[in-house]
Design an enzyme around this catalytic site. Structure first.
Site, PDB file in Angstrom:
ATOM      1  N   PRO A  21      36.583  43.329  47.884  1.00 23.60           N
ATOM      2  CA  PRO A  21      35.730  44.503  47.708  1.00 23.60           C
ATOM      3  C   PRO A  21      34.361  44.139  47.143  1.00 23.60           C
ATOM      4  O   PRO A  21      34.244  43.213  46.332  1.00 23.60           O
ATOM      5  CB  PRO A  21      36.515  45.361  46.707  1.00 23.60           C
ATOM      6  CG  PRO A  21      37.912  44.890  46.823  1.00 23.60           C
ATOM      7  CD  PRO A  21      37.837  43.436  47.166  1.00 23.60           C
ATOM      8  N   CYS A  22      33.357  44.866  47.597  1.00 20.59           N
ATOM      9  CA  CYS A  22      31.989  44.650  47.119  1.00 20.59           C
ATOM     10  C   CYS A  22      31.996  45.041  45.656  1.00 20.59           C
ATOM     11  O   CYS A  22      32.477  46.093  45.304  1.00 20.59           O
ATOM     12  CB  CYS A  22      31.012  45.546  47.850  1.00 20.59           C
ATOM     13  SG  CYS A  22      31.596  46.119  49.431  1.00 20.59           S
ATOM     14  N   GLN A  23      31.477  44.232  44.831  1.00 24.21           N
ATOM     15  CA  GLN A  23      31.619  44.488  43.410  1.00 24.21           C
ATOM     16  C   GLN A  23      30.343  44.151  42.653  1.00 24.21           C
ATOM     17  O   GLN A  23      29.510  43.404  43.133  1.00 24.21           O
ATOM     18  CB  GLN A  23      32.748  43.636  42.865  1.00 24.21           C
ATOM     19  CG  GLN A  23      32.564  42.217  43.298  1.00 24.21           C
ATOM     20  CD  GLN A  23      33.880  41.464  43.517  1.00 24.21           C
ATOM     21  OE1 GLN A  23      33.864  40.284  43.358  1.00 24.21           O
ATOM     22  NE2 GLN A  23      34.954  42.118  43.834  1.00 24.21           N
TER      23      GLN A  23
END
Ligand SMILES: C[S@@+](CC[C@H](N)C(=O)[O-])C[C@H]1O[C@@H](n2cnc3c(N)ncnc32)[C@H](O)[C@@H]1O
Length: 331
Positions: free
Chosen positions: A90-92
């Site tokens: 996930p983009c974090q």
């Protein structure tokens, strides 16, 4: 299917598999527009995601099953043996700003997810891994996060290639830009690997018009109401946000929140007979290069938009996996 040393296939583990864009791409054997993307020599032996709805779509489309599980609950030693690890982690936001010396955000809950991949790599040492993320990862935390991520992969024992790929340069009608990180346990593989070559000529790019569903043009439910249009026009002079797509070009990036698309937002919309309309989930799936046979209907439209918008375009993943096959697996 490409032959590698006889008939053997490489075993794949897929973390954060979502509805299976990466997984379909690495498996191959699907049709998109006029092309058949041949089967590749990979077999998925384990897949997990914590979104039960994305997993439902996944399980409707693959013979093996996606486990609904938080990856933080996975014990690396219990992950099946495999040759390649996939993770569209996930983009974090990595909380490394204002630290001295800077380090990745171990305390940020989302920051931890990337380390779950690293943990599995350290324990299982597969021959390859492929990670995927948004373009913003390259500049996150003033450019400090990405080199640290690469260093973590290197510390797990891998040589790394990475590249920003634009889906529209690989036979997909969408200008989606994503970073692919490919890791190699063995130096020879690292040395031999080449990313797929992009089509740079505009005439080779696929226009949005090829994946528009004419049936959706006839269904009132996809059109914005007069009220929404008037609301948009009131602010448009100042904001200029009607994101109407030119159907003779690839589409802007499809996001995971298309269910809530608004004319004042930044998501792409269509203009049909001088009326604004949203994309249907099937059109979003077409724009992402899923085959028309990909089953979506067992979950709500909101959940379809979310899973499809989060996915890696299968054709883009196929091109990367095909390059890996040709450069490292075929003698
Ligand atoms: C960018 S999407 C991956 C898309 C997928 N690789 C594909 O190609 O379709 C990230 C995925 O991570 C999942 N995810 C987020 N946090 C998670 C967690 N803690 N455990 C397992 N999956 C998680 C989300 O549900 C989402 O499906």
């Amino acid at each position: 299917m490409a032959q590698i040393n006889g008939n053997s296939t490489l075993k794949v583990v897929s973390l954060f598999c979502g509805c299976g864009g990466m997984d379909l791409g690495i498996q191959g054997n699907f049709k998109y527009l006029e092309n058949h993307y041949e089967a590749l020599p990979f077999e998925i032996v384990y897949a997990a995601d914590n979104d039960a709805y994305a997993a439902k779509i996944y399980n409707d489309n693959f013979s093996h099953k996606c486990e609904v599980k938080d990856v933080r609950d996975i014990v690396p030693s219990e992950v099946p043996d495999h040759d390649i690890l996939l993770g569209g982690f996930p983009c974090q936001s990595f909380s490394i700003i204002a630290q001295n010396p800077p380090r990745l955000g171990y305390k940020d809950d989302r920051g931890k997810l990337f380390f779950e991949m690293v943990k599995v790599l350290k324990e299982k040492q597969p021959r390859f891994f492929i990670g995927e993320n948004v373009k913003g990862l390259l500049s996150a935390n003033k450019g400090q996060a990405f080199p640290m991520i690469i260093k973590e992969f290197e510390k797990a024992g891998y040589y790394i290639h990475f590249k920003l790929l634009n889906a529209s340069e690989f036979g997909i009608p969408q200008k989606r830009e994503r970073v692919f990180i490919v890791g190699f346990r063995d130096f020879d593989d690292y040395f031999n690997f080449k990313f797929p070559q992009p089509y740079t000529l505009t005439k080779n790019k696929i226009a949005l018009r090829h994946v528009i569903d004419k049936e959706a043009d006839k269904d009132e439910k996809w059109f914005f109401s007069q009220r929404a249009v008037e609301g948009m026009l009131r602010v448009r002079e100042k904001m200029n946000k009607g994101r109407v797509q030119d159907i003779d070009q690839p589409c802007n990036t499809i996001s995971s929140h298309l269910a809530k698309v608004s004319l004042n937002g930044t998501d792409p919309v269509l203009m049909v007979n001088e009326r604004y309309r949203r994309f249907s989930p099937r059109e979003a799936s077409n724009i992402q290069s899923f085959p028309r046979s990909f089953k979506l209907d067992s979950v709500s439209e909101n959940r379809q938009y979310r899973a499809i918008g989060n996915a890696v375009p299968p054709v883009l993943m196929w091109k990367v996996a095909n390059s890996l096959t040709n450069s490292c697996l075929i003698p």
